[in-house]
Every structure is written in structure tokens, then in C-alpha cells.
Write a protein that holds these residues in place. Structure first.
Motif, PDB file in Angstrom:
ATOM      1  N   MET A   1      34.099 -15.626  30.144  1.00 47.84           N
ATOM      2  CA  MET A   1      35.413 -15.948  29.609  1.00 47.84           C
ATOM      3  C   MET A   1      35.416 -15.689  28.106  1.00 47.84           C
ATOM      4  O   MET A   1      34.446 -15.945  27.417  1.00 47.84           O
TER       5      MET A   1
ATOM      6  N   ILE B   1      38.173 -16.172  24.692  1.00 49.20           N
ATOM      7  CA  ILE B   1      39.417 -16.764  24.210  1.00 49.20           C
ATOM      8  C   ILE B   1      39.642 -16.280  22.784  1.00 49.20           C
ATOM      9  O   ILE B   1      38.737 -16.361  21.943  1.00 49.20           O
TER      10      ILE B   1
ATOM     11  N   LYS C   1      32.647 -26.788  25.538  1.00 50.71           N
ATOM     12  CA  LYS C   1      32.566 -25.940  26.735  1.00 50.71           C
ATOM     13  C   LYS C   1      31.304 -25.086  26.775  1.00 50.71           C
ATOM     14  O   LYS C   1      31.167 -24.226  27.636  1.00 50.71           O
TER      15      LYS C   1
ATOM     16  N   MET D   1      30.254 -22.709  24.790  1.00 49.64           N
ATOM     17  CA  MET D   1      30.573 -21.305  24.558  1.00 49.64           C
ATOM     18  C   MET D   1      30.142 -20.935  23.142  1.00 49.64           C
ATOM     19  O   MET D   1      29.928 -21.812  22.308  1.00 49.64           O
TER      20      MET D   1
ATOM     21  N   ASN E   1      31.731 -15.107  27.039  1.00 47.50           N
ATOM     22  CA  ASN E   1      31.607 -16.555  26.895  1.00 47.50           C
ATOM     23  C   ASN E   1      31.766 -16.988  25.437  1.00 47.50           C
ATOM     24  O   ASN E   1      30.976 -17.756  24.906  1.00 47.50           O
TER      25      ASN E   1
ATOM     26  N   THR F   1      41.747 -14.411  27.113  1.00 47.47           N
ATOM     27  CA  THR F   1      43.035 -15.074  27.007  1.00 47.47           C
ATOM     28  C   THR F   1      43.365 -15.306  25.536  1.00 47.47           C
ATOM     29  O   THR F   1      42.532 -15.811  24.781  1.00 47.47           O
TER      30      THR F   1
ATOM     31  N   GLY G   1      42.051 -27.198  26.169  1.00 49.89           N
ATOM     32  CA  GLY G   1      41.152 -27.169  27.326  1.00 49.89           C
ATOM     33  C   GLY G   1      41.894 -27.256  28.645  1.00 49.89           C
ATOM     34  O   GLY G   1      41.575 -26.546  29.608  1.00 49.89           O
ATOM     35  N   GLU G   2      42.916 -28.116  28.701  1.00 51.71           N
ATOM     36  CA  GLU G   2      43.708 -28.251  29.926  1.00 51.71           C
ATOM     37  C   GLU G   2      44.422 -26.967  30.276  1.00 51.71           C
ATOM     38  O   GLU G   2      44.575 -26.627  31.456  1.00 51.71           O
ATOM     39  N   LYS G   3      44.914 -26.237  29.272  1.00 52.45           N
ATOM     40  CA  LYS G   3      45.646 -24.997  29.529  1.00 52.45           C
ATOM     41  C   LYS G   3      44.726 -23.825  29.859  1.00 52.45           C
ATOM     42  O   LYS G   3      45.163 -22.874  30.498  1.00 52.45           O
ATOM     43  N   LEU G   4      43.476 -23.904  29.420  1.00 50.06           N
ATOM     44  CA  LEU G   4      42.566 -22.775  29.598  1.00 50.06           C
ATOM     45  C   LEU G   4      41.625 -22.903  30.796  1.00 50.06           C
ATOM     46  O   LEU G   4      41.255 -21.898  31.393  1.00 50.06           O
ATOM     47  N   PHE G   5      41.206 -24.129  31.106  1.00 50.12           N
ATOM     48  CA  PHE G   5      40.142 -24.276  32.110  1.00 50.12           C
ATOM     49  C   PHE G   5      40.633 -24.997  33.350  1.00 50.12           C
ATOM     50  O   PHE G   5      41.491 -25.765  33.380  1.00 50.12           O
TER      51      PHE G   5
END
Length: 172
Positions: free
Chosen positions: A1, A3, A24, A26, A72, A97, A168-172
Motif C-alpha cells: 500500500m 498513500i 500502521k 509503514m 508500504n 491512494t 485510518g478509518e478512510k484508508l484501512f
């Protein structure tokens, strides 16, 4: 992933990116630091010695390196990075993303007032009113690019942990 955090200077891209990357597990890259490392000079020095056109060409080159590698990873892009050439098209086409950290003008002005000597495009804004006018105009010009991000986070006084949680809620 992967971002890509985008938004105006002072929007908190690096702050949020570092915290989220730690949470996360990363990697994190601050694009300004990456570019400075590659060039061996601070961005302000690059602007002063070689000018903005040279800087934007190098920025586009180093952006491509980040788009093609670094899995990542959370990457905090420079405020102008997505706004020049076809950078935003390349970001959207790349694996990963994009996230726009949207901060109101008054908050950006407050954050940037004390930082203006270290930011080449702001150093001539010598009153808070001039700075706010500059930020408002600049943000209006750049919002076309920023709003193409896949995800948008609106900053409305949340704390860093709250924003990281929302992200975090919107991505994972």
C-alpha cells in the motif's frame, strides 16, 4: 500500500503521515526532505540559486522515483507538487491512494505566520493580512488539483490523534 498526502503547506501532511506510518508500521517519506537529500541543498537554497523552474523540474523527476518505488509507504508531498505539469494525473494513475488534507485559510495563515522565513514563496508576506490574502489566492489556484485526491480530510479543530484516526478509518 502507498498513500500520498497532499495539501497546502502547513496543512499537517508530515505530522499526520509520521504518526499514521508509525501506527500502521509503514515507512514514511517527507518529499521535501527526500528532494533536499537528492539535491544536497535546502529547498530555499535551490530556489535562490537555481530558481523555481529548475526546482519544479527536479521535483517532477523525484516524484517519478517515488511513484515507481517505495511500497508500504506514506509519502507527504510538497504543497505545490501535485499542481505542476501532469503531476496530479501521474499521482492518480500510480499505485496507491491520494489524500487531501484540507485546512481552512485562517488556520493555515496562523500556522504559517511563524514559518514564513523558511518557506521561499512566503518570505515576502510581511503582515498577517498579506499572508492570509496570499494563502487564500494560492489555495484557490491549487484547490483544483488538491480536490482530485481520492480521499479528503477536512480539518476543523480536531487533534492530531483524531485526524489520524479519521484518516485510518478512510484508508484501512
Amino acid at each position: 500500500m502507498k498513500i500520498y498526502l497532499i495539501g497546502y503547506m502547513g496543512s499537517g501532511k508530515s505530522t499526520l503521515g509520521k504518526v499514521l506510518a508509525r501506527e500502521k508500521e509503514m515507512d514514511f517519506i517527507d518529499f521535501d526532505d527526500y528532494l533536499e537529500g537528492k539535491e544536497g541543498k535546502r529547498i530555499a537554497e535551490i530556489f535562490e540559486e537555481k530558481g523555481e523552474i529548475y526546482f519544479r523540474k527536479q521535483e517532477a523527476h523525484y516524484l517519478q522515483e517515488l511513484l515507481e518505488g517505495f511500497d508500504n509507504t506514506i509519502i507527504s508531498l510538497g504543497g505545490g507538487t501535485p499542481c505542476y505539469g501532469n503531476a496530479m494525473e501521474r499521482i492518480k494513475a500510480a499505485e496507491g491512494t491520494s489524500v487531501y488534507i484540507n485546512v481552512p485559510v485562517d488556520e493555515l495563515t496562523r500556522r504559517l505566520w511563524s514559518q514564513r522565513d523558511h518557506r521561499p514563496v512566503l518570505k515576502h508576506q510581511n503582515t498577517p493580512e498579506k499572508l492570509e490574502e496570499f494563502v487564500r489566492k494560492h489555495l484557490f489556484e491549487r484547490s483544483y488539483y488538491y480536490n482530485q485526491a481520492a480521499i479528503k480530510i477536512m480539518v476543523k479543530g480536531q487533534s492530531v490523534p483524531q485526524l489520524v484516526n479519521e484518516l485510518g478509518e478512510k484508508l484501512f
